[in-house]
Scaffold this motif. Structure first.
Motif, PDB file in Angstrom:
ATOM      1  N   ALA A   3      25.783  38.149  43.421  1.00 24.51           N
ATOM      2  CA  ALA A   3      27.903  38.828  43.136  1.00 24.51           C
ATOM      3  C   ALA A   3      26.426  39.772  42.286  1.00 24.51           C
ATOM      4  CB  ALA A   3      27.826  38.131  42.561  1.00 24.51           C
ATOM      5  N   SER A   4      27.380  40.623  41.894  1.00 28.08           N
ATOM      6  CA  SER A   4      27.201  41.479  40.790  1.00 28.08           C
ATOM      7  C   SER A   4      27.397  41.279  39.207  1.00 28.08           C
ATOM      8  CB  SER A   4      27.302  43.232  40.763  1.00 28.08           C
ATOM      9  OG  SER A   4      28.707  43.285  40.682  1.00 28.08           O
ATOM     10  N   PRO A   5      26.807  41.320  38.151  1.00 32.35           N
ATOM     11  CA  PRO A   5      26.628  41.188  37.072  1.00 32.35           C
ATOM     12  C   PRO A   5      28.488  41.552  36.686  1.00 32.35           C
ATOM     13  CG  PRO A   5      25.552  42.292  36.575  1.00 32.35           C
ATOM     14  CD  PRO A   5      25.869  42.212  38.244  1.00 32.35           C
ATOM     15  N   LEU A   6      29.128  42.227  37.413  1.00 29.05           N
ATOM     16  CA  LEU A   6      30.425  42.684  37.250  1.00 29.05           C
ATOM     17  C   LEU A   6      31.311  41.983  37.611  1.00 29.05           C
ATOM     18  CD1 LEU A   6      30.270  46.688  37.415  1.00 29.05           C
ATOM     19  CD2 LEU A   6      30.384  44.955  35.050  1.00 29.05           C
ATOM     20  N   THR A   7      31.371  41.407  39.400  1.00 32.89           N
ATOM     21  CA  THR A   7      32.572  40.971  39.898  1.00 32.89           C
ATOM     22  C   THR A   7      31.413  39.308  39.653  1.00 32.89           C
ATOM     23  OG1 THR A   7      30.336  40.402  42.204  1.00 32.89           O
ATOM     24  CG2 THR A   7      32.024  42.101  42.486  1.00 32.89           C
ATOM     25  N   SER A   8      30.524  38.753  38.826  1.00 33.13           N
ATOM     26  CA  SER A   8      30.423  37.647  37.989  1.00 33.13           C
ATOM     27  C   SER A   8      31.379  37.661  36.532  1.00 33.13           C
ATOM     28  CB  SER A   8      29.349  37.766  37.255  1.00 33.13           C
ATOM     29  OG  SER A   8      28.902  37.306  38.631  1.00 33.13           O
ATOM     30  N   ALA A   9      31.660  38.612  36.309  1.00 37.32           N
ATOM     31  CA  ALA A   9      32.544  38.540  34.699  1.00 37.32           C
ATOM     32  C   ALA A   9      34.236  39.067  35.604  1.00 37.32           C
ATOM     33  CB  ALA A   9      32.449  40.491  34.467  1.00 37.32           C
ATOM     34  N   ALA A 118      29.719  49.923  29.758  1.00 36.87           N
ATOM     35  CA  ALA A 118      28.427  48.499  29.974  1.00 36.87           C
ATOM     36  C   ALA A 118      27.893  47.592  29.884  1.00 36.87           C
ATOM     37  CB  ALA A 118      27.347  49.728  29.110  1.00 36.87           C
ATOM     38  N   ASP A 119      29.257  46.835  28.822  1.00 35.30           N
ATOM     39  CA  ASP A 119      28.910  45.780  28.399  1.00 35.30           C
ATOM     40  C   ASP A 119      29.438  45.195  28.694  1.00 35.30           C
ATOM     41  OD1 ASP A 119      27.242  46.527  25.824  1.00 35.30           O
ATOM     42  OD2 ASP A 119      29.476  46.870  24.935  1.00 35.30           O
ATOM     43  N   GLY A 120      30.249  44.827  30.286  1.00 33.27           N
ATOM     44  CA  GLY A 120      30.630  44.342  30.878  1.00 33.27           C
ATOM     45  C   GLY A 120      31.688  43.373  31.532  1.00 33.27           C
ATOM     46  N   GLU A 121      32.542  44.412  29.739  1.00 31.74           N
ATOM     47  CA  GLU A 121      33.866  43.942  29.961  1.00 31.74           C
ATOM     48  C   GLU A 121      34.552  45.050  30.415  1.00 31.74           C
ATOM     49  OE1 GLU A 121      33.679  42.859  24.452  1.00 31.74           O
ATOM     50  OE2 GLU A 121      33.678  45.194  25.940  1.00 31.74           O
ATOM     51  N   VAL A 122      36.282  44.736  30.400  1.00 28.16           N
ATOM     52  CA  VAL A 122      37.204  45.436  31.500  1.00 28.16           C
ATOM     53  C   VAL A 122      37.849  46.092  30.355  1.00 28.16           C
ATOM     54  CG1 VAL A 122      39.648  45.597  32.659  1.00 28.16           C
ATOM     55  CG2 VAL A 122      37.823  43.282  32.532  1.00 28.16           C
ATOM     56  N   ILE A 123      37.940  48.124  30.743  1.00 33.50           N
ATOM     57  CA  ILE A 123      38.465  48.734  29.121  1.00 33.50           C
ATOM     58  C   ILE A 123      39.698  49.173  30.228  1.00 33.50           C
ATOM     59  CG2 ILE A 123      35.835  49.389  28.935  1.00 33.50           C
ATOM     60  CD1 ILE A 123      36.190  51.769  30.143  1.00 33.50           C
ATOM     61  N   GLU A 124      39.517  49.698  31.354  1.00 29.17           N
ATOM     62  CA  GLU A 124      41.032  49.883  31.991  1.00 29.17           C
ATOM     63  C   GLU A 124      41.061  48.790  33.360  1.00 29.17           C
ATOM     64  OE1 GLU A 124      43.527  53.643  33.294  1.00 29.17           O
ATOM     65  OE2 GLU A 124      40.905  53.792  33.151  1.00 29.17           O
ATOM     66  N   GLU A 125      42.972  48.002  33.361  1.00 33.25           N
ATOM     67  CA  GLU A 125      42.874  47.032  34.732  1.00 33.25           C
ATOM     68  C   GLU A 125      44.193  47.873  34.911  1.00 33.25           C
ATOM     69  OE1 GLU A 125      41.539  42.950  34.863  1.00 33.25           O
ATOM     70  OE2 GLU A 125      44.051  43.447  34.527  1.00 33.25           O
ATOM     71  N   ARG A 126      44.551  48.290  36.467  1.00 30.06           N
ATOM     72  CA  ARG A 126      45.831  48.611  36.925  1.00 30.06           C
ATOM     73  C   ARG A 126      45.464  47.442  37.957  1.00 30.06           C
ATOM     74  NH1 ARG A 126      47.289  53.657  36.037  1.00 30.06           N
ATOM     75  NH2 ARG A 126      46.120  54.957  35.348  1.00 30.06           N
ATOM     76  N   ARG A 127      46.958  46.713  37.650  1.00 29.23           N
ATOM     77  CA  ARG A 127      47.264  45.675  38.755  1.00 29.23           C
ATOM     78  C   ARG A 127      48.373  46.068  39.746  1.00 29.23           C
ATOM     79  NH1 ARG A 127      48.421  41.398  33.141  1.00 29.23           N
ATOM     80  NH2 ARG A 127      45.790  41.333  32.414  1.00 29.23           N
ATOM     81  N   TYR A 128      48.567  45.365  40.410  1.00 27.40           N
ATOM     82  CA  TYR A 128      49.598  45.983  41.678  1.00 27.40           C
ATOM     83  C   TYR A 128      50.542  44.781  42.382  1.00 27.40           C
ATOM     84  CZ  TYR A 128      47.393  50.309  40.668  1.00 27.40           C
ATOM     85  OH  TYR A 128      47.255  51.946  40.597  1.00 27.40           O
ATOM     86  N   TYR A 129      51.685  44.118  41.850  1.00 27.71           N
ATOM     87  CA  TYR A 129      52.257  42.689  42.545  1.00 27.71           C
ATOM     88  C   TYR A 129      53.493  43.629  43.043  1.00 27.71           C
ATOM     89  CZ  TYR A 129      52.962  41.678  37.657  1.00 27.71           C
ATOM     90  OH  TYR A 129      53.651  41.868  36.609  1.00 27.71           O
ATOM     91  N   ASP A 130      54.023  42.655  43.198  1.00 27.02           N
ATOM     92  CA  ASP A 130      55.771  42.920  44.250  1.00 27.02           C
ATOM     93  C   ASP A 130      56.439  41.937  42.685  1.00 27.02           C
ATOM     94  OD1 ASP A 130      57.879  42.920  45.177  1.00 27.02           O
ATOM     95  OD2 ASP A 130      58.354  42.164  46.167  1.00 27.02           O
ATOM     96  N   ALA A 131      56.825  42.862  41.139  1.00 28.27           N
ATOM     97  CA  ALA A 131      57.165  41.984  40.408  1.00 28.27           C
ATOM     98  C   ALA A 131      58.721  42.058  40.911  1.00 28.27           C
ATOM     99  CB  ALA A 131      57.920  43.076  39.691  1.00 28.27           C
ATOM    100  N   ALA A 132      59.968  42.467  41.181  1.00 32.52           N
ATOM    101  CA  ALA A 132      60.812  42.067  42.367  1.00 32.52           C
ATOM    102  C   ALA A 132      60.988  41.402  43.082  1.00 32.52           C
ATOM    103  CB  ALA A 132      61.224  43.402  43.244  1.00 32.52           C
ATOM    104  N   GLY A 133      60.056  40.724  43.925  1.00 34.36           N
ATOM    105  CA  GLY A 133      59.576  39.090  44.613  1.00 34.36           C
ATOM    106  C   GLY A 133      59.565  38.399  43.834  1.00 34.36           C
ATOM    107  N   LEU A 134      59.177  38.574  42.943  1.00 37.47           N
ATOM    108  CA  LEU A 134      58.308  37.866  41.562  1.00 37.47           C
ATOM    109  C   LEU A 134      59.956  36.798  41.221  1.00 37.47           C
ATOM    110  CD1 LEU A 134      56.254  35.478  40.126  1.00 37.47           C
ATOM    111  CD2 LEU A 134      55.825  37.322  38.987  1.00 37.47           C
ATOM    112  N   LEU A 135      60.958  38.273  40.773  1.00 36.09           N
ATOM    113  CA  LEU A 135      61.645  37.629  40.542  1.00 36.09           C
ATOM    114  C   LEU A 135      62.787  36.993  41.007  1.00 36.09           C
ATOM    115  CD1 LEU A 135      62.219  40.980  37.334  1.00 36.09           C
ATOM    116  CD2 LEU A 135      61.350  38.682  37.483  1.00 36.09           C
ATOM    117  N   ALA A 136      62.321  37.143  42.257  1.00 34.21           N
ATOM    118  CA  ALA A 136      63.475  36.703  43.103  1.00 34.21           C
ATOM    119  C   ALA A 136      63.268  35.165  42.925  1.00 34.21           C
ATOM    120  CB  ALA A 136      63.729  37.911  44.478  1.00 34.21           C
ATOM    121  N   GLN A 137      61.250  34.747  43.628  1.00 34.81           N
ATOM    122  CA  GLN A 137      60.762  33.998  43.369  1.00 34.81           C
ATOM    123  C   GLN A 137      61.346  32.632  42.796  1.00 34.81           C
ATOM    124  OE1 GLN A 137      57.415  33.487  45.198  1.00 34.81           O
ATOM    125  NE2 GLN A 137      57.417  35.477  46.111  1.00 34.81           N
TER     126      GLN A 137
END
Length: 144
Positions: A3-9, A118-137
């Motif tokens: 694992a790389s330092p980033l995948t470990s983070a 460079a410090d191994g912190e997330v600076i930007e993230e994009r999440r993709y999931y089915d929000a409508a499906g989540l609400l339906a469940q």
């Protein structure tokens, strides 16, 4: 393959969520991180907003558990597929207001792309999931 330092983070962040530790989860993000999430019309901005988002998720799904598939890394970006499972036992914050607990189980898959500094912190993230499906469940929401 090691694992790389980033995948470990990335993995450490998932472990913090599964331990229901929103503060440790948020600490994996930079203080000024930006997170794009389909449930919100505007991005989450800053570590405090990211922590509050996780607090809200864990309040709604106190048995929440993420599983992550293989992780891919390209430079400072890590991408991974995930599945969130849990039971809707608490109020869920949404842009239209809180959704009362229904007791229904969810099983929702998605993907996330996290860009690290460079410090191994997330600076930007994009999440993709089915929000409508989540609400339906979650199930029918009683009219107020």
């Amino acid at each position: 393959m090691n694992a790389s330092p980033l995948t470990s983070a990335f993995t450490a962040a998932v472990e913090a969520v599964n331990a229901h530790d929103a503060k440790t989860f948020a600490a994996t993000y930079a203080a000024d991180a930006v997170v794009h999430d389909p449930l919100y019309p505007q991005p989450l901005k800053g570590r405090d907003a990211i922590e509050q988002d996780m607090v809200e998720l864990l309040r709604a799904f106190p048995d929440a558990r993420f599983t992550v598939g293989p992780l891919l890394q390209d430079g400072e970006t890590v991408a991974g597929e995930y599945t969130l499972r849990g039971t809707h036992l608490g109020p869920l914050a949404s842009p239209e207001g809180e959704i009362a607990a229904t007791g229904n189980s969810i099983d929702n898959s998605g993907a996330v792309f996290s860009k690290f500094n460079a410090d191994g912190e997330v600076i930007e993230e994009r999440r993709y999931y089915d929000a409508a499906g989540l609400l339906a469940q979650i199930g029918p929401v009683a009219a107020t």
